[in-house]
Design a protein around this motif. Structure first.
Motif, PDB file in Angstrom:
ATOM      1  N   ARG A  37     -26.774 -31.139  15.476  1.00 46.12           N
ATOM      2  CA  ARG A  37     -25.372 -30.772  15.252  1.00 46.12           C
ATOM      3  C   ARG A  37     -25.027 -29.464  15.944  1.00 46.12           C
ATOM      4  NH1 ARG A  37     -24.816 -30.335   9.211  1.00 46.12           N
ATOM      5  NH2 ARG A  37     -27.045 -30.045   9.381  1.00 46.12           N
ATOM      6  N   LYS A  38     -25.980 -28.569  16.027  1.00 46.07           N
ATOM      7  CA  LYS A  38     -25.731 -27.292  16.709  1.00 46.07           C
ATOM      8  C   LYS A  38     -25.487 -27.513  18.191  1.00 46.07           C
ATOM      9  CE  LYS A  38     -28.342 -24.458  13.498  1.00 46.07           C
ATOM     10  NZ  LYS A  38     -29.484 -23.550  13.331  1.00 46.07           N
ATOM     11  N   ALA A  39     -26.182 -28.465  18.774  1.00 47.31           N
ATOM     12  CA  ALA A  39     -25.966 -28.775  20.190  1.00 47.31           C
ATOM     13  C   ALA A  39     -24.593 -29.390  20.407  1.00 47.31           C
ATOM     14  CB  ALA A  39     -27.051 -29.711  20.692  1.00 47.31           C
ATOM     15  N   VAL A  40     -24.123 -30.182  19.465  1.00 49.01           N
ATOM     16  CA  VAL A  40     -22.784 -30.778  19.565  1.00 49.01           C
ATOM     17  C   VAL A  40     -21.712 -29.705  19.448  1.00 49.01           C
ATOM     18  CG1 VAL A  40     -21.176 -32.376  18.471  1.00 49.01           C
ATOM     19  CG2 VAL A  40     -23.562 -33.016  18.746  1.00 49.01           C
ATOM     20  N   VAL A  41     -21.919 -28.751  18.555  1.00 48.16           N
ATOM     21  CA  VAL A  41     -20.965 -27.642  18.422  1.00 48.16           C
ATOM     22  C   VAL A  41     -20.948 -26.814  19.695  1.00 48.16           C
ATOM     23  CG1 VAL A  41     -20.482 -25.514  17.166  1.00 48.16           C
ATOM     24  CG2 VAL A  41     -21.099 -27.565  15.917  1.00 48.16           C
ATOM     25  N   LEU A  42     -22.108 -26.576  20.283  1.00 45.55           N
ATOM     26  CA  LEU A  42     -22.179 -25.848  21.550  1.00 45.55           C
ATOM     27  C   LEU A  42     -21.452 -26.611  22.654  1.00 45.55           C
ATOM     28  CD1 LEU A  42     -23.319 -23.480  23.208  1.00 45.55           C
ATOM     29  CD2 LEU A  42     -25.343 -24.894  23.592  1.00 45.55           C
ATOM     30  N   LEU A  43     -21.619 -27.910  22.700  1.00 43.86           N
ATOM     31  CA  LEU A  43     -20.926 -28.744  23.676  1.00 43.86           C
ATOM     32  C   LEU A  43     -19.415 -28.646  23.492  1.00 43.86           C
ATOM     33  CD1 LEU A  43     -20.848 -31.005  25.853  1.00 43.86           C
ATOM     34  CD2 LEU A  43     -21.084 -32.621  23.964  1.00 43.86           C
ATOM     35  N   PHE A  44     -18.958 -28.710  22.262  1.00 44.27           N
ATOM     36  CA  PHE A  44     -17.527 -28.620  21.978  1.00 44.27           C
ATOM     37  C   PHE A  44     -16.961 -27.262  22.383  1.00 44.27           C
ATOM     38  CE2 PHE A  44     -13.999 -27.587  19.148  1.00 44.27           C
ATOM     39  CZ  PHE A  44     -13.147 -28.640  19.435  1.00 44.27           C
ATOM     40  N   LEU A  45     -17.654 -26.195  22.033  1.00 44.35           N
ATOM     41  CA  LEU A  45     -17.157 -24.858  22.356  1.00 44.35           C
ATOM     42  C   LEU A  45     -17.155 -24.591  23.861  1.00 44.35           C
ATOM     43  CD1 LEU A  45     -18.772 -22.730  19.521  1.00 44.35           C
ATOM     44  CD2 LEU A  45     -16.378 -23.379  19.773  1.00 44.35           C
ATOM     45  N   LEU A  46     -18.198 -25.014  24.543  1.00 36.54           N
ATOM     46  CA  LEU A  46     -18.229 -24.846  25.994  1.00 36.54           C
ATOM     47  C   LEU A  46     -17.145 -25.681  26.676  1.00 36.54           C
ATOM     48  CD1 LEU A  46     -22.046 -24.753  26.778  1.00 36.54           C
ATOM     49  CD2 LEU A  46     -20.409 -22.877  26.904  1.00 36.54           C
ATOM     50  N   SER A  47     -16.886 -26.871  26.153  1.00 34.69           N
ATOM     51  CA  SER A  47     -15.813 -27.698  26.697  1.00 34.69           C
ATOM     52  C   SER A  47     -14.459 -27.053  26.477  1.00 34.69           C
ATOM     53  CB  SER A  47     -15.826 -29.080  26.046  1.00 34.69           C
ATOM     54  OG  SER A  47     -17.004 -29.750  26.319  1.00 34.69           O
ATOM     55  N   PHE A  48     -14.280 -26.447  25.317  1.00 36.84           N
ATOM     56  CA  PHE A  48     -13.025 -25.779  24.995  1.00 36.84           C
ATOM     57  C   PHE A  48     -12.777 -24.612  25.945  1.00 36.84           C
ATOM     58  CE2 PHE A  48     -10.183 -23.218  22.353  1.00 36.84           C
ATOM     59  CZ  PHE A  48      -9.282 -24.199  21.952  1.00 36.84           C
ATOM     60  N   VAL A  49     -13.796 -23.796  26.169  1.00 35.85           N
ATOM     61  CA  VAL A  49     -13.664 -22.632  27.053  1.00 35.85           C
ATOM     62  C   VAL A  49     -13.445 -23.079  28.499  1.00 35.85           C
ATOM     63  CG1 VAL A  49     -14.906 -20.667  28.000  1.00 35.85           C
ATOM     64  CG2 VAL A  49     -14.970 -21.100  25.558  1.00 35.85           C
ATOM     65  N   LEU A  50     -14.201 -24.055  28.946  1.00 35.10           N
ATOM     66  CA  LEU A  50     -14.054 -24.549  30.308  1.00 35.10           C
ATOM     67  C   LEU A  50     -12.683 -25.180  30.524  1.00 35.10           C
ATOM     68  CD1 LEU A  50     -15.482 -24.897  33.019  1.00 35.10           C
ATOM     69  CD2 LEU A  50     -16.340 -27.076  32.178  1.00 35.10           C
ATOM     70  N   ALA A  51     -12.171 -25.880  29.513  1.00 31.48           N
ATOM     71  CA  ALA A  51     -10.842 -26.484  29.620  1.00 31.48           C
ATOM     72  C   ALA A  51      -9.768 -25.414  29.705  1.00 31.48           C
ATOM     73  CB  ALA A  51     -10.586 -27.392  28.422  1.00 31.48           C
ATOM     74  N   TYR A  52      -9.909 -24.350  28.933  1.00 33.81           N
ATOM     75  CA  TYR A  52      -8.930 -23.265  29.001  1.00 33.81           C
ATOM     76  C   TYR A  52      -8.921 -22.623  30.386  1.00 33.81           C
ATOM     77  CZ  TYR A  52      -6.608 -18.830  28.242  1.00 33.81           C
ATOM     78  OH  TYR A  52      -5.770 -17.761  28.363  1.00 33.81           O
ATOM     79  N   LEU A  53     -10.091 -22.334  30.911  1.00 32.85           N
ATOM     80  CA  LEU A  53     -10.172 -21.706  32.231  1.00 32.85           C
ATOM     81  C   LEU A  53      -9.649 -22.637  33.322  1.00 32.85           C
ATOM     82  CD1 LEU A  53     -13.659 -19.978  31.977  1.00 32.85           C
ATOM     83  CD2 LEU A  53     -11.414 -18.888  31.921  1.00 32.85           C
ATOM     84  N   ALA A  54      -9.985 -23.902  33.242  1.00 28.34           N
ATOM     85  CA  ALA A  54      -9.541 -24.847  34.266  1.00 28.34           C
ATOM     86  C   ALA A  54      -8.035 -25.072  34.199  1.00 28.34           C
ATOM     87  CB  ALA A  54     -10.276 -26.173  34.103  1.00 28.34           C
ATOM     88  N   SER A  55      -7.488 -25.189  32.986  1.00 26.64           N
ATOM     89  CA  SER A  55      -6.049 -25.416  32.875  1.00 26.64           C
ATOM     90  C   SER A  55      -5.257 -24.191  33.325  1.00 26.64           C
ATOM     91  CB  SER A  55      -5.666 -25.804  31.447  1.00 26.64           C
ATOM     92  OG  SER A  55      -5.921 -24.748  30.553  1.00 26.64           O
ATOM     93  N   GLU A  56      -5.741 -23.002  33.002  1.00 30.86           N
ATOM     94  CA  GLU A  56      -5.056 -21.796  33.474  1.00 30.86           C
ATOM     95  C   GLU A  56      -5.141 -21.673  34.987  1.00 30.86           C
ATOM     96  OE1 GLU A  56      -3.128 -19.486  31.914  1.00 30.86           O
ATOM     97  OE2 GLU A  56      -3.214 -20.907  30.254  1.00 30.86           O
ATOM     98  N   ALA A  57      -6.257 -22.077  35.570  1.00 40.18           N
ATOM     99  CA  ALA A  57      -6.388 -22.038  37.029  1.00 40.18           C
ATOM    100  C   ALA A  57      -5.436 -23.037  37.681  1.00 40.18           C
ATOM    101  CB  ALA A  57      -7.834 -22.345  37.434  1.00 40.18           C
ATOM    102  N   VAL A  58      -5.337 -24.232  37.127  1.00 36.00           N
ATOM    103  CA  VAL A  58      -4.422 -25.237  37.679  1.00 36.00           C
ATOM    104  C   VAL A  58      -2.983 -24.766  37.564  1.00 36.00           C
ATOM    105  CG1 VAL A  58      -3.496 -27.562  37.278  1.00 36.00           C
ATOM    106  CG2 VAL A  58      -5.957 -27.197  37.365  1.00 36.00           C
ATOM    107  N   LEU A  59      -2.622 -24.232  36.399  1.00 37.96           N
ATOM    108  CA  LEU A  59      -1.247 -23.759  36.223  1.00 37.96           C
ATOM    109  C   LEU A  59      -0.964 -22.547  37.099  1.00 37.96           C
ATOM    110  CD1 LEU A  59      -0.841 -24.192  32.377  1.00 37.96           C
ATOM    111  CD2 LEU A  59       0.209 -25.550  34.180  1.00 37.96           C
ATOM    112  N   GLN A  60      -1.922 -21.691  37.268  1.00 38.42           N
ATOM    113  CA  GLN A  60      -1.729 -20.508  38.106  1.00 38.42           C
ATOM    114  C   GLN A  60      -1.522 -20.909  39.567  1.00 38.42           C
ATOM    115  OE1 GLN A  60      -1.522 -17.376  36.932  1.00 38.42           O
ATOM    116  NE2 GLN A  60      -1.114 -16.590  38.972  1.00 38.42           N
TER     117      GLN A  60
END
Length: 69
Positions: A37-60
């Motif tokens: 479960r800890k690995a799944v939480v890590l996957l979710f959090l890393l996906s969340f951070v990567l999605a934020y950075l990618a979406s801000e880059a696309v919008l920028q």
């Protein structure tokens, strides 16, 4: 209203893509945890951070610079 909807849409799209991309990495073996479960939480959090950075880059690169209209 339209800008907020576009921003959420781009974020959700980037989240799905980053979750799909990061699901190929076996974090349970990488981190050597005893609870998967800890690995799944890590996957979710890393996906969340990567999605934020990618979406801000696309919008920028597109909307903020006047490319989108």
């Amino acid at each position: 209203m339209t800008y907020a909807f576009l921003r959420y849409f781009v974020f959700i799209l980037c989240f799905g893509l980053s979750f799909y991309a990061l699901s190929g990495v076996q974090f349970d073996k990488f981190c050597s945890v005893k609870e998967p479960r800890k690995a799944v939480v890590l996957l979710f959090l890393l996906s969340f951070v990567l999605a934020y950075l990618a979406s801000e880059a696309v919008l920028q690169l597109t909307i903020y610079n006047g490319f989108g209209g």
